[in-house]
Design a protein around this motif. Sequence first.
Motif, PDB file in Angstrom:
ATOM      1  N   LEU A 136      14.252  16.925  53.681  1.00 28.25           N
ATOM      2  CA  LEU A 136      13.592  17.785  52.683  1.00 28.25           C
ATOM      3  C   LEU A 136      14.218  17.420  51.338  1.00 28.25           C
ATOM      4  N   THR A 137      13.425  16.796  50.481  1.00 25.88           N
ATOM      5  CA  THR A 137      14.014  16.319  49.227  1.00 25.88           C
ATOM      6  C   THR A 137      13.483  17.061  48.011  1.00 25.88           C
ATOM      7  N   TRP A 138      14.391  17.446  47.137  1.00 25.98           N
ATOM      8  CA  TRP A 138      14.063  17.994  45.824  1.00 25.98           C
ATOM      9  C   TRP A 138      13.313  16.920  45.051  1.00 25.98           C
ATOM     10  N   PRO A 150      10.476  25.511  49.958  1.00 24.79           N
ATOM     11  CA  PRO A 150      11.615  24.865  50.636  1.00 24.79           C
ATOM     12  C   PRO A 150      12.399  25.818  51.534  1.00 24.79           C
ATOM     13  N   VAL A 154      13.147  25.160  55.458  1.00 24.32           N
ATOM     14  CA  VAL A 154      14.498  25.240  56.048  1.00 24.32           C
ATOM     15  C   VAL A 154      14.463  26.162  57.272  1.00 24.32           C
ATOM     16  N   VAL A 166      18.835  18.319  53.674  1.00 24.37           N
ATOM     17  CA  VAL A 166      18.315  18.840  52.406  1.00 24.37           C
ATOM     18  C   VAL A 166      18.940  18.012  51.286  1.00 24.37           C
ATOM     19  N   CYS A 168      19.289  17.267  47.374  1.00 28.36           N
ATOM     20  CA  CYS A 168      19.026  17.831  46.037  1.00 28.36           C
ATOM     21  C   CYS A 168      20.210  17.501  45.128  1.00 28.36           C
ATOM     22  N   MET A 179      20.284  29.403  53.762  1.00 25.83           N
ATOM     23  CA  MET A 179      20.885  28.192  54.334  1.00 25.83           C
ATOM     24  C   MET A 179      21.879  28.548  55.441  1.00 25.83           C
ATOM     25  N   VAL A 195      23.490  19.105  53.698  1.00 31.32           N
ATOM     26  CA  VAL A 195      23.073  18.858  52.305  1.00 31.32           C
ATOM     27  C   VAL A 195      23.500  17.450  51.905  1.00 31.32           C
TER      28      VAL A 195
END
Length: 297
Positions: A136-138, A150, A154, A166, A168, A179, A195
Motif C-alpha cells: 500500500l503506497t502513499w 488507506p 489496512v 505500508v 509512505c 495500525m 512500514v
Amino acid sequence: VVGGVFFDPSLRTRVSMEAACARLGAHFVDLRPGEGSWALELRDGVPMDGAAPEHVREAARVLSRYADLLAVRSFPAGRDPEEDRREEVLRAFARHATVPVLSLESAMGHPCQGLADLMILRELAGGDLAGKPVCLTWAPHPKSLPQAVPLSVVRMAAVGGAELRVACPEGWDLDEEVMARAREMAAERGGRVVVHRDPDAAAAGAIAVYAKAWGPDRRAPSAAAARSELPRLDYWRVDARRMRLTMGRKGAFLHCLPVRRGVVVDDEVLEGPWSRVTDQAACREFVQAALLLSWLL
Ligand code: CP
C-alpha cells in the motif's frame, strides 16, 4: 428502501449502491443535502438562523420512517484532526436514525471500499491472502486527502492475514491506533503490517501495489507545508519501472478511484497489463449486494 445521503460527490459508491439495490429488488433514494434536499444543521443547541433550514435530528428521524437503511457519505472538513476523528455527521445520523446506518465513507474509513479491496486481493492471491505480500503506497496529490481509504485497506489486509507493506514518506504515517489494531489482527491470521520508507522495497515481489494519496499525520507539518514538499516527492508516483519490481513483474496495480493520471500513477501503468482498477471498482457492487443481503436475511 435504502436512503442514500451524500454530503460529497461520488461516482462508484452512488452507482454501485444503486445497482446493487436494483438487482436485489430494493429502491435506492439518492439525497444530496443542500442540492435538491434541504441543507442540514448538525450542531445542537444553536439558533438555526443560518443557511441550513433543517436539523439532522428531524431529517434522520423522518428518513427512518421511509427507508429501511440509511447510507451516509460525509468527508471530513479537514479543519481540525480531532473534529474529523469524531465523525460528527455519521454519528449524528447513527444517533438519531431509528434504522441501521451504513457508512459510505467518512473521515476514518470507507468500509464498502475495504470489502471490495479484500475481494480483489483474495482473487489476486488465488483465494487465500494469508502471508501474501501487498504494497500500500502513499502517492503525491495536489490536495491533502483523508486517510479513510488507506485505513480501510489496512484493516481489510489484516483481516485477510496479508503481509501488508505500508510505504509512505516520514510525516505521512497512518493513524497509529488503526495500525496497532491491524498489527494484532494480522498476526492472529498469519500476516503482518510493516512500514517502509522506500516504495521500491515495498513493491518488490508484491502481488499488488495499491496506490493512494493521503494527508500528513497529526504530528507532521501543516497541509500547506506538506504540499510545498510535493515536487521533491514525485518519485512516489507509481510508474512501470516500479510495477516491474512486483511478483513475476506482473503484480496488479490497484486504486480505489478516482485517480489523477500523471500525479498518482503514470498512464502507462493504468493502460498496461498491471491495472486491475476497473475490476476492483466492479467488486463494489458485489460486496455491497452481499452486505445488503446479510443484513436482510
Ligand atoms: N472509490 C470511491 O468511493 O469512488 P467514489 O468517490 O466515486 O464513490
